[in-house]
Design an enzyme around this catalytic site. Structure first.
Site, mmCIF file in Angstrom:
data_model
loop_
_atom_site.group_PDB
_atom_site.id
_atom_site.type_symbol
_atom_site.label_atom_id
_atom_site.label_comp_id
_atom_site.label_asym_id
_atom_site.label_seq_id
_atom_site.Cartn_x
_atom_site.Cartn_y
_atom_site.Cartn_z
ATOM 1 N N LYS A 1 2.963 -15.121 -15.163
ATOM 2 C CA LYS A 1 3.761 -14.601 -16.280
ATOM 3 C C LYS A 1 4.602 -15.693 -16.929
ATOM 4 O O LYS A 1 4.675 -15.791 -18.151
ATOM 5 C CB LYS A 1 4.652 -13.460 -15.786
ATOM 6 C CG LYS A 1 3.873 -12.216 -15.377
ATOM 7 C CD LYS A 1 4.791 -11.133 -14.848
ATOM 8 C CE LYS A 1 3.996 -9.901 -14.440
ATOM 9 N NZ LYS A 1 4.873 -8.839 -13.871
ATOM 10 N N LYS B 1 8.958 -8.965 -7.571
ATOM 11 C CA LYS B 1 9.600 -10.191 -7.078
ATOM 12 C C LYS B 1 9.542 -10.231 -5.560
ATOM 13 O O LYS B 1 9.889 -9.245 -4.891
ATOM 14 C CB LYS B 1 11.049 -10.268 -7.559
ATOM 15 C CG LYS B 1 11.736 -11.584 -7.185
ATOM 16 C CD LYS B 1 13.056 -11.733 -7.912
ATOM 17 C CE LYS B 1 13.773 -13.022 -7.512
ATOM 18 N NZ LYS B 1 12.984 -14.237 -7.854
ATOM 19 N N CYS C 1 0.058 -21.977 -14.334
ATOM 20 C CA CYS C 1 -0.080 -21.724 -15.773
ATOM 21 C C CYS C 1 -0.570 -20.322 -16.107
ATOM 22 O O CYS C 1 -0.361 -19.835 -17.226
ATOM 23 C CB CYS C 1 -0.994 -22.766 -16.408
ATOM 24 S SG CYS C 1 -2.702 -22.719 -15.809
ATOM 25 N N HIS D 1 16.100 -7.346 -10.136
ATOM 26 C CA HIS D 1 14.837 -7.910 -10.602
ATOM 27 C C HIS D 1 13.729 -6.864 -10.544
ATOM 28 O O HIS D 1 13.902 -5.795 -9.954
ATOM 29 C CB HIS D 1 14.433 -9.136 -9.773
ATOM 30 C CG HIS D 1 15.209 -10.367 -10.135
ATOM 31 N ND1 HIS D 1 16.423 -10.668 -9.562
ATOM 32 C CD2 HIS D 1 14.952 -11.363 -11.021
ATOM 33 C CE1 HIS D 1 16.875 -11.810 -10.074
ATOM 34 N NE2 HIS D 1 16.013 -12.243 -10.957
#
Length: 251
Positions: free
Chosen positions: A12, A146, A9, A142
């Protein structure tokens, strides 16, 4: 009201899902799980999924593959559906997901974007027609944070292409050297840089013409919306099995 536990949670995507859940009047995030307890939400955050002992309807995961086993064990014990939005699973992880899907409903998708999944469905129809006269390459881009490469979405698209062919094909990750391309290759190329949210392009290169199908996520909201729609979908599922965006979109 659909009660959701959001794992990851404070990341991002977790933040985006929390914000957009306000636009879904039938969904309430009742708890979050994250090792970083640094966000102030209107729900309680736990450091471990095993600390939660109250009722909920769906567990939504936007975290890392390392948390998979605990999440599945928890979901099986609670006999509740789980939505896996995490990428980077290895072979053992995928086998575990398959095994547990015989006990509970599991929703798994490498990309929660409705657009990407419609493209994925389209590939099943056009690849058998185009393959004979076109070479197929995938480019994905990306952000520089990542971890996994190629992206889970690129692999999802590549697998759809491969499974749509009657002939054997193989993946080539990037290109280096002086060897000529063979017909059986499906090229997959990864770019990492800046704050690119996510871009995927499938190129069909033929003689005298090129067909390109591309998708650009300009914000993380597209993934959050898809995830929340998946929560609505899975809350009504009580039959064990492995589900994905095709089931949600009915395609």
């Amino acid at each position: 009201m659909i009660k959701v536990i959001l794992n990851g949670c404070c990341g991002k995507m977790g933040k985006t899902v929390t914000e957009l859940s306000k636009d879904f009047p039938n969904i309430e995030i009742v708890a979050g799980v994250d090792k970083f307890l640094n966000k102030k939400y209107n729900y309680k955050i736990f450091s471990s999924i095993n600390e939660i002992d109250f009722e909920y309807d769906v567990l939504l995961d936007f975290s890392r593959p390392e948390s998979l086993e605990d999440l599945l064990t928890f979901s099986v014990a609670k006999k509740k559906p789980i939505i896996l939005c995490t990428t980077g699973y290895n072979k053992k992880d995928l086998e575990l997901i398959e095994e547990k899907s015989k006990l509970i409903p599991i929703f798994k998708s490498a990309n929660m974007s409705l657009g990407i999944n419609l493209i994925n469905s389209l590939l099943k129809k056009i690849v058998p027609v185009l393959y004979k006269n076109f070479d197929i390459e995938i480019i994905e881009k990306h952000h520089n944070q990542k971890v996994d490469s190629p992206s889970g979405t690129a692999l999802q698209l590549a697998n759809t292409i491969k499974n749509s062919l009657s002939k054997e094909s193989s993946y080539i990750y990037g290109r280096y050297g002086s060897k000529k391309r063979t017909k059986e290759e499906i090229g997959i190329h990864s770019i990492r840089g800046g704050s690119i949210v996510g871009e995927h392009e499938i190129i069909f290169a033929g003689t005298g013409e090129v067909i390109e199908i591309s998708h650009k996520a300009i914000s993380r909201e597209v993934f959050a919306i898809g995830a929340l729609k998946a929560c609505e979908f899975m809350a009504s599922i009580n039959i064990a099995g492995l589900y994905n965006m095709d089931n949600l979109l009915k395609i």
